[in-house]
Design a protein around this motif. Sequence first.
Motif, PDB file in Angstrom:
ATOM      1  N   VAL A 428      38.254  -6.277  25.249  1.00 12.50           N
ATOM      2  CA  VAL A 428      38.169  -6.992  23.968  1.00 12.50           C
ATOM      3  C   VAL A 428      38.447  -8.479  24.228  1.00 12.50           C
ATOM      4  O   VAL A 428      39.415  -8.813  24.917  1.00 12.50           O
ATOM      5  CB  VAL A 428      39.213  -6.465  22.946  1.00 12.50           C
ATOM      6  N   HIS A 429      37.584  -9.343  23.687  1.00  6.20           N
ATOM      7  CA  HIS A 429      37.800 -10.796  23.807  1.00  6.20           C
ATOM      8  C   HIS A 429      38.064 -11.378  22.437  1.00  6.20           C
ATOM      9  O   HIS A 429      37.434 -10.959  21.468  1.00  6.20           O
ATOM     10  CB  HIS A 429      36.554 -11.474  24.397  1.00  6.20           C
ATOM     11  N   LEU A 430      38.973 -12.331  22.377  1.00 13.18           N
ATOM     12  CA  LEU A 430      39.252 -12.974  21.091  1.00 13.18           C
ATOM     13  C   LEU A 430      39.774 -14.383  21.316  1.00 13.18           C
ATOM     14  O   LEU A 430      40.253 -14.712  22.400  1.00 13.18           O
ATOM     15  CB  LEU A 430      40.261 -12.143  20.287  1.00 13.18           C
ATOM     16  N   GLU A 431      39.665 -15.199  20.271  1.00 11.11           N
ATOM     17  CA  GLU A 431      40.261 -16.531  20.302  1.00 11.11           C
ATOM     18  C   GLU A 431      41.760 -16.353  20.181  1.00 11.11           C
ATOM     19  O   GLU A 431      42.216 -15.575  19.330  1.00 11.11           O
ATOM     20  CB  GLU A 431      39.808 -17.354  19.085  1.00 11.11           C
ATOM     21  N   GLY A 432      42.518 -17.066  21.013  1.00 11.07           N
ATOM     22  CA  GLY A 432      43.966 -16.948  20.859  1.00 11.07           C
ATOM     23  C   GLY A 432      44.684 -17.655  21.989  1.00 11.07           C
ATOM     24  O   GLY A 432      44.098 -17.919  23.044  1.00 11.07           O
ATOM     25  N   SER A 433      45.980 -17.919  21.767  1.00 15.30           N
ATOM     26  CA  SER A 433      46.744 -18.669  22.758  1.00 15.30           C
ATOM     27  C   SER A 433      47.230 -17.725  23.864  1.00 15.30           C
ATOM     28  O   SER A 433      47.359 -16.508  23.661  1.00 15.30           O
ATOM     29  CB  SER A 433      47.923 -19.367  22.070  1.00 15.30           C
ATOM     30  N   THR A 434      47.547 -18.317  24.998  1.00 13.53           N
ATOM     31  CA  THR A 434      48.022 -17.515  26.128  1.00 13.53           C
ATOM     32  C   THR A 434      49.384 -16.885  25.828  1.00 13.53           C
ATOM     33  O   THR A 434      49.801 -15.963  26.519  1.00 13.53           O
ATOM     34  CB  THR A 434      48.123 -18.374  27.410  1.00 13.53           C
ATOM     35  N   ASP A 435      50.066 -17.366  24.763  1.00 10.54           N
ATOM     36  CA  ASP A 435      51.343 -16.744  24.366  1.00 10.54           C
ATOM     37  C   ASP A 435      51.162 -15.276  23.990  1.00 10.54           C
ATOM     38  O   ASP A 435      52.122 -14.504  23.989  1.00 10.54           O
ATOM     39  CB  ASP A 435      51.937 -17.443  23.128  1.00 10.54           C
ATOM     40  N   LEU A 436      49.945 -14.918  23.645  1.00 12.90           N
ATOM     41  CA  LEU A 436      49.706 -13.534  23.226  1.00 12.90           C
ATOM     42  C   LEU A 436      49.746 -12.571  24.412  1.00 12.90           C
ATOM     43  O   LEU A 436      49.916 -11.363  24.241  1.00 12.90           O
ATOM     44  CB  LEU A 436      48.319 -13.410  22.563  1.00 12.90           C
TER      45      LEU A 436
END
Length: 463
Positions: A428-436
């Motif tokens: 799964v790919h999504l927009e998001g920060s590496t903090d996730l």
Amino acid sequence: MNQIAPKKLFIKTYGCQMNVYDSDRMADALAPHGYAPTQDMAEADLVLLNTCHIREKASEKVFSELGRLKELQNEKRATGGDLMIGVAGCVAQAEGEEIARRAPMVDMVFGPQAYHRLPDMLAKAEANRHMHPALKRAVVDTDFPEEDKFAHLPAAKKDVTIGRGLTAFLTVQEGCDKFCSFCVVPYTRGAEVSRPVAQVVEEARRLADAGVKEITLLGQNVNAYHGEDASGRAVGLGELAYLLAEIPGLERLRYTTSHPRDMDDALIAAHRDLDFLMPYLHLPVQSGSDRILKAMNRKHTAAEYMRLIERIKTARPDMALSGDFIVGFPGETDADFEDTLKIIRDVGYASAYSFKYSTRPGTPGANLTEQIDEAVKVERLARLQDLVNKQTSDFHASCVGRTLPVLIERVGRMPGQVGGRSPYLQAVHLEGSTDLIGGIHEVEIIGTSTNSLVGRLRQAVAA
Ligand code: 5AD
Ligand code: SF4
């Protein structure tokens, strides 16, 4: 063996996930002897090929790689250096001395049951290097030992840096007593052996302490697991799953590969009770024709497999299934092949692996006379793969609109993206920060792309 500068070790791994696990253990076993891993074969002092014998092509690849290694060894020797070469894994187990004879530049040949003896073999092989080439012999170890190799190998550990080490393999069972007539595994990996429960739990706990969130239990016949507990009682895979579910920090459990005959009530109940146990099951059927299943010595019919799938889906309605198929087994008619397509349609696989039958020396299948033409195999494989690919994309499409917990494992392919796995093992790919990264997050699936899902972050559920 006190080295001043560490020597470099390059391991090339072929075949199954169990070999990936074994390669890591070999690297760990050699670290105290001065070998540090490298990703660059050219700078290696020792190259180990961890081989696979499951199909013809797999072992051919090993011999062509040995040809290339011979050139590298010659180049190094021409400039005053050297290269040691070891062949491990199932080709080594099956061919043993034959490899030493066919490829005399090889220093060590050893099977999967000898990995804990690797440092000793290496010491012997290093001593042999000073012998005259005419007298030099590879160190060959293809015995099935009495002792427990896992008790002698360093346990799995993980280097948890961003995006790495969140998932790990853990071998709990090795070998196979099923003797499917096409398969070399019972000969190369030997009889079925399960690691004791305490050893498995301890290794899982250590992985979780190191930050691992998801473990995949490995075994050639993993659901035949029957490890002993402290009182000597045999514990099955279902019961083991409940024990592992208690480990703090460990969020997800998978296992592979399973045999339909070993899917017992306790394991099915674990799928009903434990969200921790991911709803994705690799359960090979190989063929949909009872005649071929019998010739393959699979010990189940197509109808029994279908009934089993029903029971599993009753316990866990969203279970996604995966399988293995062989086309062109000796004697397979058009009608047999149609039965295989039918079972694929009836089950509806989320994914599947499929292979043309290849004769493995020493297996009962090798004595069957009615071999199928290569052209027929190629055509059947293409038809089967078309059907499976369509099912995989239908499955991905059916996830659009759902919100799934995704273990975010890494930075994505595009800037600003991260990537992870759904419970059904989809990327799964999504927009998001590496903090996730490192957390399990609720992700709404908004689309599909080739072999993966595209999602949008909903909310964090676990860090
Ligand atoms: N030919 C083709 N495929 C094979 N497999 C095992 N042995 C053979 C063979 N001789 C496939 C089976 C098995 C998977 C790991 O490899 O489908 O499940
Ligand atoms: Fe091979 Fe059959 Fe055992 Fe699987 S169950 S490892 S296919 S013999």
